[in-house]
Design an enzyme around this catalytic site. Structure first.
Site, PDB file in Angstrom:
ATOM      1  N   GLU A 139     -17.149  30.896  29.248  1.00  0.00           N
ATOM      2  CA  GLU A 139     -16.304  31.242  28.092  1.00  0.00           C
ATOM      3  C   GLU A 139     -14.962  31.760  28.594  1.00  0.00           C
ATOM      4  O   GLU A 139     -14.907  32.510  29.575  1.00  0.00           O
ATOM      5  CB  GLU A 139     -17.016  32.293  27.230  1.00  0.00           C
ATOM      6  CG  GLU A 139     -16.200  32.884  26.100  1.00  0.00           C
ATOM      7  CD  GLU A 139     -15.676  31.828  25.132  1.00  0.00           C
ATOM      8  OE1 GLU A 139     -14.470  31.899  24.810  1.00  0.00           O
ATOM      9  OE2 GLU A 139     -16.464  30.953  24.720  1.00  0.00           O
ATOM     10  N   ASP A 191     -12.631  24.245  20.582  1.00  0.00           N
ATOM     11  CA  ASP A 191     -11.377  24.467  19.865  1.00  0.00           C
ATOM     12  C   ASP A 191     -10.699  23.122  19.632  1.00  0.00           C
ATOM     13  O   ASP A 191     -10.447  22.369  20.578  1.00  0.00           O
ATOM     14  CB  ASP A 191     -10.470  25.376  20.698  1.00  0.00           C
ATOM     15  CG  ASP A 191      -9.289  25.917  19.894  1.00  0.00           C
ATOM     16  OD1 ASP A 191      -8.774  25.183  19.036  1.00  0.00           O
ATOM     17  OD2 ASP A 191      -8.880  27.069  20.151  1.00  0.00           O
ATOM     18  N   LYS A 195      -2.715  20.154  16.672  1.00  0.00           N
ATOM     19  CA  LYS A 195      -1.393  19.572  16.856  1.00  0.00           C
ATOM     20  C   LYS A 195      -1.406  18.613  18.055  1.00  0.00           C
ATOM     21  O   LYS A 195      -1.942  18.920  19.112  1.00  0.00           O
ATOM     22  CB  LYS A 195      -0.351  20.664  17.067  1.00  0.00           C
ATOM     23  CG  LYS A 195      -0.158  21.568  15.843  1.00  0.00           C
ATOM     24  CD  LYS A 195       0.882  22.636  16.111  1.00  0.00           C
ATOM     25  CE  LYS A 195       1.071  23.525  14.869  1.00  0.00           C
ATOM     26  NZ  LYS A 195       2.065  24.607  15.110  1.00  0.00           N
ATOM     27  N   ASP A 227     -17.442  19.649  14.287  1.00  0.00           N
ATOM     28  CA  ASP A 227     -17.373  19.463  12.844  1.00  0.00           C
ATOM     29  C   ASP A 227     -16.039  18.841  12.437  1.00  0.00           C
ATOM     30  O   ASP A 227     -15.793  18.629  11.253  1.00  0.00           O
ATOM     31  CB  ASP A 227     -17.570  20.805  12.119  1.00  0.00           C
ATOM     32  CG  ASP A 227     -16.558  21.845  12.553  1.00  0.00           C
ATOM     33  OD1 ASP A 227     -16.548  22.182  13.754  1.00  0.00           O
ATOM     34  OD2 ASP A 227     -15.779  22.321  11.706  1.00  0.00           O
TER      35      ASP A 227
END
Length: 298
Positions: A139, A191, A195, A227
């Site tokens: 992480e 993530d 953009k 998702d």
């Protein structure tokens, strides 16, 4: 190239795995899989009035983490939801740990969860899987790693470890030094960096997939999911390009069922990630692909 016999299925979990209301676990042998029988879709479990944090607590209730929230000042952490992995502060590779110090048996197969977030998902697997494995969570947000390690220590689970790392800088250096086989890699709801100019920040980049394809053991598997359809498709296209190394699991084991577009119909892990819970509560679709390494490049 060395080809793996198609009959050899090194699956981590079986495909029709996830049922929110009833979960029956069957264990076959030490290399077999937990097969939660699914009869009701996950969307029937929650109502629109339910709060996703409550659902997270409910689904992970057996971890009994609530008493630990107030046990330390790291029980509740405020974090940035998005970080820039290309920042200079994340550009230095982390040093591999002494694997003998962090795992009781560092020769066991290793699962690596890339972008493990809070760690609940991986902790649940480490506690509930009948497989003899070690689990490594990577992480990029240090506060989450600190809290995850605190939870693991308090729960006394010895086959799991969390590390602060930028995987696009440190993955190769870490997994190549692990004494046992790398048997499973998960990249779950990373993530999205929507953009276009920020797509280079996305975790699934060719150098990372090169490293996964090289270090994963023969028969090892990779699960990707998101998702966000565009992100899932981007990851899929990257892994689909490695036809000389990977095959999608439904081509090896027909019990893994896909829809008409080639996405896995069911969560194969036995538990939803926190992001899955949030997304499905909002009516989102989770797009999944699972690949199995069938050849070594010679």
């Amino acid at each position: 190239m060395v080809s793996l016999h198609r009959a050899m299925v090194f699956s981590f979990w079986k495909p029709n795995a996830y049922c929110m209301t009833s979960m029956s676990l069957h264990v076959r042998d030490k290399w077999s899989h937990v097969i939660p029988k699914c009869s009701v879709s996950s969307t029937s479990y929650s109502s629109v009035s339910s709060r996703s944090p409550d659902l997270v607590e409910r689904e992970y209730a057996d971890l009994q983490l609530k008493p630990l929230y107030a046990a330390s000042d790291i029980g509740h952490v405020r974090i940035r939801q998005h970080v820039n992995p290309l920042s200079s502060s994340f550009s230095v590779p982390v040093q591999p740990p002494d694997w003998k110090e962090i795992f009781k048996d560092c020769t066991l197969p290793l699962m690596v969860d890339i972008g493990c977030g809070s760690g609940r998902f991986l902790i649940w697997l480490a506690k509930n899987s009948p497989l003899h494995r070690n689990y490594l969570g990577l992480e990029i947000r240090q506060k989450l790693v600190t809290r995850s390690q605190f939870w693991v220590k308090e729960l006394g689970i010895q086959n799991i470890y969390f590390m602060f790392a930028n995987v696009n800088v440190s993955f190769e250096q870490l997994v190549s030094t692990y004494p046992g086989p790398l048997s499973f890699v998960s990249i779950l709801c990373p993530d999205p960096h929507f953009k276009r100019r920020n797509h280079k920040r996305r975790v699934v980049q060719k150098p990372l997939v090169d490293s996964i394809s090289k270090n994963l053991c023969l028969g090892g598997q990779v699960l990707i999911q998101s998702d966000v359809h565009e992100v899932a498709l981007d990851m899929r296209n990257t892994f689909d390009a490695y036809t000389d190394v990977f095959e999608h699991v439904d081509r090896i084991d027909p019990s893994f069922s896909c829809d008409s577009e080639g996405w896995l119909k069911c969560n194969p892990m036995g538990i939803r990630t926190e992001r899955e819970i949030h997304a499905e509560l909002e009516g989102a679709i989770i797009y999944r692909r699972m690949y199995q390494k069938t050849r070594h490049l010679v």
